[in-house]
Design a protein around this motif. Structure first.
Motif, PDB file in Angstrom:
ATOM      1  N   ASP A 324      12.890   1.228  -4.400  1.00 10.23           N
ATOM      2  CA  ASP A 324      11.467   1.109  -4.104  1.00 10.23           C
ATOM      3  C   ASP A 324      10.998   2.261  -3.228  1.00 10.23           C
ATOM      4  OD1 ASP A 324      10.994  -1.214  -5.535  1.00 10.23           O
ATOM      5  OD2 ASP A 324      11.407  -2.535  -3.829  1.00 10.23           O
ATOM      6  N   ARG A 325       9.687   2.418  -3.151  1.00  5.70           N
ATOM      7  CA  ARG A 325       9.114   3.458  -2.289  1.00  5.70           C
ATOM      8  C   ARG A 325       9.376   3.172  -0.813  1.00  5.70           C
ATOM      9  NH1 ARG A 325       3.609   3.716  -2.340  1.00  5.70           N
ATOM     10  NH2 ARG A 325       3.143   1.865  -3.571  1.00  5.70           N
ATOM     11  N   TYR A 326       9.275   1.883  -0.439  1.00  2.00           N
ATOM     12  CA  TYR A 326       9.506   1.449   0.937  1.00  2.00           C
ATOM     13  C   TYR A 326      10.529   0.324   0.944  1.00  2.00           C
ATOM     14  CZ  TYR A 326       5.052   3.777   2.116  1.00  2.00           C
ATOM     15  OH  TYR A 326       4.043   4.684   2.281  1.00  2.00           O
ATOM     16  N   ALA A 327      11.181   0.143   2.078  1.00  2.00           N
ATOM     17  CA  ALA A 327      12.083  -1.001   2.205  1.00  2.00           C
ATOM     18  C   ALA A 327      11.295  -2.308   2.134  1.00  2.00           C
ATOM     19  CB  ALA A 327      12.863  -0.906   3.516  1.00  2.00           C
ATOM     20  N   ASP A 328      10.073  -2.294   2.681  1.00  2.00           N
ATOM     21  CA  ASP A 328       9.181  -3.450   2.621  1.00  2.00           C
ATOM     22  C   ASP A 328       7.942  -3.034   1.857  1.00  2.00           C
ATOM     23  OD1 ASP A 328       7.504  -5.595   2.926  1.00  2.00           O
ATOM     24  OD2 ASP A 328       7.336  -5.451   5.109  1.00  2.00           O
ATOM     25  N   MET A 329       7.808  -3.504   0.623  1.00  2.00           N
ATOM     26  CA  MET A 329       6.680  -3.109  -0.235  1.00  2.00           C
ATOM     27  C   MET A 329       5.500  -4.079  -0.151  1.00  2.00           C
ATOM     28  SD  MET A 329       7.194  -0.325  -2.227  1.00  2.00           S
ATOM     29  CE  MET A 329       6.451  -0.621  -3.841  1.00  2.00           C
ATOM     30  N   SER A 330       5.566  -5.028   0.781  1.00  4.10           N
ATOM     31  CA  SER A 330       4.558  -6.098   0.802  1.00  4.10           C
ATOM     32  C   SER A 330       3.165  -5.593   1.116  1.00  4.10           C
ATOM     33  CB  SER A 330       4.952  -7.173   1.825  1.00  4.10           C
ATOM     34  OG  SER A 330       5.034  -6.638   3.138  1.00  4.10           O
ATOM     35  N   HIS A 331       3.052  -4.441   1.776  1.00  2.00           N
ATOM     36  CA  HIS A 331       1.726  -3.936   2.141  1.00  2.00           C
ATOM     37  C   HIS A 331       1.297  -2.786   1.242  1.00  2.00           C
ATOM     38  CE1 HIS A 331       1.524  -6.513   5.583  1.00  2.00           C
ATOM     39  NE2 HIS A 331       2.652  -6.056   6.063  1.00  2.00           N
ATOM     40  N   THR A 332       1.861  -2.694   0.045  1.00  5.66           N
ATOM     41  CA  THR A 332       1.437  -1.663  -0.912  1.00  5.66           C
ATOM     42  C   THR A 332       0.704  -2.312  -2.072  1.00  5.66           C
ATOM     43  OG1 THR A 332       3.405  -1.747  -2.310  1.00  5.66           O
ATOM     44  CG2 THR A 332       3.528  -0.383  -0.333  1.00  5.66           C
ATOM     45  N   SER A 333      -0.083  -1.519  -2.765  1.00  4.69           N
ATOM     46  CA  SER A 333      -0.855  -2.045  -3.892  1.00  4.69           C
ATOM     47  C   SER A 333       0.046  -2.544  -5.003  1.00  4.69           C
ATOM     48  CB  SER A 333      -1.797  -0.958  -4.431  1.00  4.69           C
ATOM     49  OG  SER A 333      -1.075   0.172  -4.850  1.00  4.69           O
ATOM     50  N   ALA A 334       1.268  -2.005  -5.084  1.00  6.51           N
ATOM     51  CA  ALA A 334       2.179  -2.398  -6.159  1.00  6.51           C
ATOM     52  C   ALA A 334       2.608  -3.859  -6.046  1.00  6.51           C
ATOM     53  CB  ALA A 334       3.408  -1.501  -6.155  1.00  6.51           C
ATOM     54  N   ARG A 335       2.574  -4.413  -4.835  1.00  2.66           N
ATOM     55  CA  ARG A 335       3.029  -5.794  -4.642  1.00  2.66           C
ATOM     56  C   ARG A 335       1.895  -6.754  -4.335  1.00  2.66           C
ATOM     57  NH1 ARG A 335       8.673  -5.809  -3.664  1.00  2.66           N
ATOM     58  NH2 ARG A 335       9.471  -4.399  -5.255  1.00  2.66           N
ATOM     59  N   ARG A 336       0.643  -6.260  -4.293  1.00  2.00           N
ATOM     60  CA  ARG A 336      -0.481  -7.145  -4.002  1.00  2.00           C
ATOM     61  C   ARG A 336      -1.426  -7.127  -5.199  1.00  2.00           C
ATOM     62  NH1 ARG A 336      -1.340  -3.834   0.126  1.00  2.00           N
ATOM     63  NH2 ARG A 336      -3.548  -3.794  -0.309  1.00  2.00           N
ATOM     64  N   THR A 337      -1.018  -7.729  -6.266  1.00  2.36           N
ATOM     65  CA  THR A 337      -1.852  -7.710  -7.469  1.00  2.36           C
ATOM     66  C   THR A 337      -2.748  -8.940  -7.513  1.00  2.36           C
ATOM     67  OG1 THR A 337      -0.067  -8.805  -8.661  1.00  2.36           O
ATOM     68  CG2 THR A 337      -0.170  -6.400  -8.751  1.00  2.36           C
TER      69      THR A 337
END
Length: 337
Positions: A324-337
């Protein structure tokens, strides 16, 4: 350098910008961050080359990066530079390196005043919501930003890592000039939603990390290349077996670079421009530069042309990237659909 307008009624800027983050933080404590003199030299050379969008945030060095840019503006460059900064990431007391997100109206006003002071300006040209505060209605956050526009504190609004739905909701409150998200040969998740919304709404794209945080420059071989304290040591794409896979994926990028007598970084930046053209979007990437040679190399990429066959060679790479781009992707657009 060719100039473009950000959004429907946004500022006019050079077709490539300058990311200032690495001048103060995140990319190591041995080489460390660039010295103040080096950073000012980079900014000066960028302006000479037609780069006018300078990107910072209050979270970069917790204000130090804004102060650095402010010191450059004070040298007589205020009218030449389009200043872009961000709010929303707040350090967590007693937990170094940890941050929380705030988007309440009171904090938006507080953060803006602090950024104005550090930059030494009366008006911020482009003000971003750095990340969405999921506990606050987006209408409240953007409404507070709109009030700052009415008060003359900021000129244009931007959003960072916003989903398509968030971008549409924000635009219903106030025009949004720019969406800033990660976009590169190795990172294309924003093409599934946010890019379409940006095109429909007349919003420009300002890709951050268009060089994959250094992966696409060809200079990274393994995690051992990263100095102690470098944030990339915690990024999945730079760790262990993932790093080996991703370095190997650079082979076609290197091949194209040789064919054009260019560098891998220039091929990667040219790809961003071509990809944006295929979507009918205005795009101004903001690659980071800590040295004058880097800003010169990056700026030259704005004129590099790739043909359809060359672009086809690069097409499948993002799907093959490991991690993944970050270890925590929860605050990226990819995980907030």
């Amino acid at each position: 350098m060719r100039r473009v307008t950000l959004g429907t009624n946004g500022p006019e800027v050079g077709v490539q910008g300058l990311g200032c983050m690495g001048m103060n933080e995140f990319y190591g404590e041995i080489r460390g961050t660039a010295t103040r003199a080096e950073s000012l030299a980079v900014m000066s050379r960028a302006l000479e080359l037609g780069v006018t969008l300078f990107d910072t945030a209050d979270a970069y060095g917790w204000g130090a990066n804004e102060e650095l840019l402010g010191s450059f503006l004070k040298l007589g460059h205020r009218d030449q530079v389009v200043t872009a900064t961000k709010f929303g990431l707040v350090p967590t007391a007693g937990t170094p390196g940890r941050r929380k997100i705030r988007g309440d109206a009171a904090y938006v006003r507080q953060a803006c005043e602090a950024s104005l002071r550090r930059l030494g300006v009366e008006t911020i040209d482009l003000y971003y919501m750095h990340r969405r505060d999921m506990h606050i209605p987006i209408e409240e956050t953007v409404g507070a930003m709109a009030e700052l526009v009415a008060a003359g504190k900021i000129r244009h609004l931007g959003m960072s890592e916003a989903t398509a739905a968030e971008l549409r909701a924000a635009t219903a409150v106030h025009p949004i000039a720019v969406l800033q998200s990660e976009w590169s040969v190795f990172s294309r998740d924003i093409e599934d939603g946010p890019v379409q919304a940006a095109r429909e709404l007349g919003v420009a794209l300002v890709p951050y990390s268009p060089l994959g945080r250094g992966l696409l420059t060809g200079g990274f071989r393994s995690t051992d290349d990263l100095p102690a304290g470098d944030l990339r040591r915690s990024h999945p794409r730079f760790m262990g077996h993932n790093a080996s896979i991703n370095v190997a994926l650079l082979a076609p990028v290197r091949s194209l670079a040789r064919a054009h007598a260019a560098t891998p970084a220039q091929i990667a930046l040219a790809w961003v421009q071509h990809r944006a053209d295929s979507w009918g979007l205005t795009v101004v990437p903001v690659p980071g530069s800590q040295e004058v040679r880097q800003v010169e190399e990056n700026a030259a990429a704005a004129e590099l042309k790739l043909n359809a066959e060359e672009l086809a060679v690069l097409e499948p790479l993002a799907a093959r990237v490991a991690g993944d781009r970050y270890a925590d992707m929860s605050h990226t657009s990819a995980r907030r659909t």
